[in-house]
Design a protein around this motif. Structure first.
Motif, PDB file in Angstrom:
ATOM      1  N   ALA A 129      37.184  49.823 149.930  1.00 23.21           N
ATOM      2  CA  ALA A 129      35.970  49.080 149.564  1.00 23.21           C
ATOM      3  C   ALA A 129      35.249  49.772 148.407  1.00 23.21           C
ATOM      4  O   ALA A 129      34.790  49.111 147.470  1.00 23.21           O
ATOM      5  N   LEU A 130      35.158  51.104 148.459  1.00 25.88           N
ATOM      6  CA  LEU A 130      34.537  51.838 147.356  1.00 25.88           C
ATOM      7  C   LEU A 130      35.338  51.669 146.071  1.00 25.88           C
ATOM      8  O   LEU A 130      34.767  51.502 144.992  1.00 25.88           O
ATOM      9  N   ALA A 131      36.653  51.699 146.177  1.00 23.50           N
ATOM     10  CA  ALA A 131      37.509  51.497 145.005  1.00 23.50           C
ATOM     11  C   ALA A 131      37.287  50.106 144.410  1.00 23.50           C
ATOM     12  O   ALA A 131      37.313  49.936 143.183  1.00 23.50           O
ATOM     13  N   ASP A 132      37.062  49.129 145.264  1.00 21.46           N
ATOM     14  CA  ASP A 132      36.844  47.755 144.802  1.00 21.46           C
ATOM     15  C   ASP A 132      35.474  47.572 144.159  1.00 21.46           C
ATOM     16  O   ASP A 132      35.337  46.843 143.175  1.00 21.46           O
ATOM     17  N   TYR A 133      34.440  48.211 144.724  1.00 17.79           N
ATOM     18  CA  TYR A 133      33.064  47.933 144.315  1.00 17.79           C
ATOM     19  C   TYR A 133      32.435  48.936 143.369  1.00 17.79           C
ATOM     20  O   TYR A 133      31.584  48.566 142.567  1.00 17.79           O
TER      21      TYR A 133
END
Length: 130
Positions: free
Chosen positions: A91-95
């Motif tokens: 999720a951090l990689a995406d956002y």
């Protein structure tokens, strides 16, 4: 109202665990500038520079997130917000690339004032997308 509450509101309840984790991460790092410095010192200068700059954002992987933040910090954040560490890393990689990009619309870190509050205003449109 805490930053977590504000981010959660911006997400409209969706991804609340991720919003809380992002908020907590930014607070732990001393805001946006601290988060950018963490990536710079973790060998990810080219990536984070693309997020701050006005061009396209280079992607980051979940593995790179774990490398920069460390497995302990990712696990602690995930546990605090009821997420699986791998799920949080992804999720951090995406956002994060998009979030940092939105927080730096002029291609540089904002100067002065409450950077987190300024950033939340800029992120509102980002997090309200369907």
């Amino acid at each position: 109202m805490s930053l977590f509450d504000q981010l959660g509101g911006l997400l409209g309840g969706e991804g609340g665990g991720v919003a809380g984790a992002v908020s907590e991460l930014m607070q732990q790092q001393g805001g946006l500038a601290g988060l950018v410095e963490k990536f710079n010192s973790g060998g990810m200068s080219e990536l984070v520079s693309s997020w701050v700059g006005t061009g396209g954002n280079l992607p980051v992987s979940a593995e790179q997130i774990q490398q920069v933040l460390g497995n302990e910090q990712v696990a602690a954040l995930a546990g605090k917000f009821g997420l699986d560490p791998q799920q949080l890393s992804q999720a951090l990689a995406d956002y994060l690339p998009q979030a940092v990009d939105k927080l730096t619309p002029d291609g540089q870190l904002p100067q002065g004032g409450d950077l987190l509050s300024q950033g939340l205003g800029m992120l509102q449109g980002f997090f309200n997308k369907s």
